[in-house]
Design a protein around this motif. Structure first.
Motif, PDB file in Angstrom:
ATOM      1  N   LYS A  24       0.801  -1.188  -0.160  1.00  0.00           N
ATOM      2  CA  LYS A  24       0.011   0.040  -0.028  1.00  0.00           C
ATOM      3  C   LYS A  24       0.940   1.231  -0.083  1.00  0.00           C
ATOM      4  O   LYS A  24       1.934   1.229   0.361  1.00  0.00           O
ATOM      5  N   PHE A  25       0.328   2.323  -0.631  1.00  0.00           N
ATOM      6  CA  PHE A  25       0.871   3.578  -0.673  1.00  0.00           C
ATOM      7  C   PHE A  25       0.202   4.742   0.072  1.00  0.00           C
ATOM      8  O   PHE A  25      -0.884   4.936  -0.507  1.00  0.00           O
ATOM      9  N   SER A  26       0.463   5.370   1.185  1.00  0.00           N
ATOM     10  CA  SER A  26      -0.227   6.025   1.747  1.00  0.00           C
ATOM     11  C   SER A  26       0.146   7.587   1.693  1.00  0.00           C
ATOM     12  O   SER A  26       1.494   7.717   1.651  1.00  0.00           O
ATOM     13  N   ILE A  27      -0.544   8.317   1.688  1.00  0.00           N
ATOM     14  CA  ILE A  27      -0.369   9.825   1.575  1.00  0.00           C
ATOM     15  C   ILE A  27      -1.158  10.800   2.399  1.00  0.00           C
ATOM     16  O   ILE A  27      -2.239  10.226   2.663  1.00  0.00           O
ATOM     17  N   TYR A  28      -0.663  11.814   2.637  1.00  0.00           N
ATOM     18  CA  TYR A  28      -1.593  12.865   3.294  1.00  0.00           C
ATOM     19  C   TYR A  28      -2.038  13.815   2.085  1.00  0.00           C
ATOM     20  O   TYR A  28      -1.180  14.313   1.338  1.00  0.00           O
ATOM     21  N   SER A  29      -3.145  13.861   1.563  1.00  0.00           N
ATOM     22  CA  SER A  29      -3.807  14.732   0.595  1.00  0.00           C
ATOM     23  C   SER A  29      -4.292  16.130   1.169  1.00  0.00           C
ATOM     24  O   SER A  29      -5.116  16.206   1.957  1.00  0.00           O
ATOM     25  N   LYS A  30      -3.776  17.287   0.813  1.00  0.00           N
ATOM     26  CA  LYS A  30      -4.299  18.312   0.879  1.00  0.00           C
ATOM     27  C   LYS A  30      -5.746  18.565   0.317  1.00  0.00           C
ATOM     28  O   LYS A  30      -5.977  17.914  -0.639  1.00  0.00           O
ATOM     29  N   GLU A  31      -6.705  19.393   1.238  1.00  0.00           N
ATOM     30  CA  GLU A  31      -7.826  19.458   0.735  1.00  0.00           C
ATOM     31  C   GLU A  31      -7.891  19.982  -0.736  1.00  0.00           C
ATOM     32  O   GLU A  31      -8.917  19.486  -1.425  1.00  0.00           O
ATOM     33  N   THR A  32      -7.127  20.466  -1.241  1.00  0.00           N
ATOM     34  CA  THR A  32      -7.462  20.955  -2.704  1.00  0.00           C
ATOM     35  C   THR A  32      -6.882  19.851  -3.758  1.00  0.00           C
ATOM     36  O   THR A  32      -6.977  19.809  -4.996  1.00  0.00           O
ATOM     37  N   ALA A  33      -6.324  18.650  -3.206  1.00  0.00           N
ATOM     38  CA  ALA A  33      -5.625  17.505  -4.060  1.00  0.00           C
ATOM     39  C   ALA A  33      -6.458  16.314  -3.919  1.00  0.00           C
ATOM     40  O   ALA A  33      -6.103  15.311  -4.511  1.00  0.00           O
ATOM     41  N   ILE A  34      -7.382  16.253  -2.856  1.00  0.00           N
ATOM     42  CA  ILE A  34      -8.317  14.976  -2.809  1.00  0.00           C
ATOM     43  C   ILE A  34      -8.957  14.604  -4.164  1.00  0.00           C
ATOM     44  O   ILE A  34      -8.777  13.460  -4.227  1.00  0.00           O
ATOM     45  N   MET A  35      -9.316  15.402  -4.878  1.00  0.00           N
ATOM     46  CA  MET A  35     -10.225  14.870  -6.281  1.00  0.00           C
ATOM     47  C   MET A  35      -9.030  14.470  -7.236  1.00  0.00           C
ATOM     48  O   MET A  35      -9.223  13.563  -7.720  1.00  0.00           O
ATOM     49  N   PHE A  36      -7.795  15.184  -7.067  1.00  0.00           N
ATOM     50  CA  PHE A  36      -6.754  14.950  -8.124  1.00  0.00           C
ATOM     51  C   PHE A  36      -6.285  13.200  -7.640  1.00  0.00           C
ATOM     52  O   PHE A  36      -6.017  12.475  -8.423  1.00  0.00           O
ATOM     53  N   HIS A  37      -5.943  13.137  -6.420  1.00  0.00           N
ATOM     54  CA  HIS A  37      -5.495  11.548  -5.953  1.00  0.00           C
ATOM     55  C   HIS A  37      -6.534  10.872  -6.187  1.00  0.00           C
ATOM     56  O   HIS A  37      -6.199   9.679  -6.456  1.00  0.00           O
ATOM     57  N   SER A  38      -7.846  11.079  -5.887  1.00  0.00           N
ATOM     58  CA  SER A  38      -8.932  10.203  -6.280  1.00  0.00           C
ATOM     59  C   SER A  38      -9.070   9.692  -7.567  1.00  0.00           C
ATOM     60  O   SER A  38      -9.406   8.697  -7.963  1.00  0.00           O
ATOM     61  N   LYS A  39      -8.666  10.691  -8.542  1.00  0.00           N
ATOM     62  CA  LYS A  39      -8.458  10.270  -9.926  1.00  0.00           C
ATOM     63  C   LYS A  39      -7.604   9.101 -10.326  1.00  0.00           C
ATOM     64  O   LYS A  39      -7.604   8.251 -10.971  1.00  0.00           O
ATOM     65  N   TYR A  40      -6.422   9.107  -9.530  1.00  0.00           N
ATOM     66  CA  TYR A  40      -5.804   7.928  -9.537  1.00  0.00           C
ATOM     67  C   TYR A  40      -5.789   6.939  -8.641  1.00  0.00           C
ATOM     68  O   TYR A  40      -4.680   6.208  -8.161  1.00  0.00           O
ATOM     69  N   LYS A  41      -7.018   6.739  -8.194  1.00  0.00           N
ATOM     70  CA  LYS A  41      -7.354   5.327  -7.620  1.00  0.00           C
ATOM     71  C   LYS A  41      -7.178   5.440  -5.909  1.00  0.00           C
ATOM     72  O   LYS A  41      -7.217   4.555  -5.321  1.00  0.00           O
ATOM     73  N   PHE A  42      -6.392   6.353  -5.572  1.00  0.00           N
ATOM     74  CA  PHE A  42      -6.477   6.739  -3.878  1.00  0.00           C
ATOM     75  C   PHE A  42      -7.767   6.765  -3.223  1.00  0.00           C
ATOM     76  O   PHE A  42      -8.506   7.341  -3.793  1.00  0.00           O
ATOM     77  N   GLU A  43      -7.844   6.295  -2.184  1.00  0.00           N
ATOM     78  CA  GLU A  43      -9.157   6.352  -1.396  1.00  0.00           C
ATOM     79  C   GLU A  43      -8.696   6.755  -0.010  1.00  0.00           C
ATOM     80  O   GLU A  43      -7.711   6.744   0.573  1.00  0.00           O
ATOM     81  N   PRO A  44      -9.843   7.363   0.527  1.00  0.00           N
ATOM     82  CA  PRO A  44      -9.693   7.859   1.996  1.00  0.00           C
ATOM     83  C   PRO A  44      -9.351   6.751   2.926  1.00  0.00           C
ATOM     84  O   PRO A  44      -9.962   5.844   2.747  1.00  0.00           O
TER      85      PRO A  44
END
Length: 154
Positions: A24-44
């Protein structure tokens, strides 16, 4: 903006993740990047009570960006969170439940809101990309590698 540098960085980090045989690859996504990361299949992947509470607040605040089922689920979770009789173990389970709700909220935004960025998140969250999710979406990633001229295939 528009240069797809963020996409290239995300793709190279996925290659590194796979080549190092991580699960697994864990990141902290800034509020402005949540949709960006979701596009690349990251999940909350919410595990902190404070992040859970902030996500619930965000979902409940912008009622124009979701359907009634999402609002109802967020309301029910919030009631349980605020119940003084809820044990710590149950509170941790509510973090996982909020992660699922946040994923459903993001999916709803991507599919049903013309401009998902108009429904901004107020706070960042932890997100995760699992090896299984990458393999499940290998065609999506392989197409992006091809598009950018990256000689890599999942």
């Amino acid at each position: 903006r528009g240069g797809r540098i963020g996409e290239l960085l995300r793709l190279t980090s996925i290659i590194e993740f796979l080549e190092n045989q991580k699960n697994k690859f864990s990141i902290y996504s800034k509020e402005t990047a949540i949709m960006f990361h979701s596009k690349y299949k990251f999940e909350p992947d919410i595990f902190q009570f404070l992040h859970r509470d902030k996500m619930l607040k965000t979902i409940l605040k912008n009622k124009d960006c979701k359907d009634e089922k999402i609002i109802e689920r967020a309301t029910q979770i919030t009631k349980k969170v605020n119940d003084k009789m809820t044990s710590e173990e149950e509170q941790r389970n509510l973090c996982r439940e909020t992660s699922v709700l946040a994923k459903d909220y993001i999916d709803y935004l991507m599919k049903n809101v013309e401009d998902p960025k108009s429904c901004q998140f107020e706070y960042g969250i932890d997100m995760v990309l699992t090896k299984e999710k990458v393999l499940e979406n290998k065609d999506f990633f392989n197409e992006l590698f091809k598009k950018h001229g990256i000689d890599y295939t999942i």
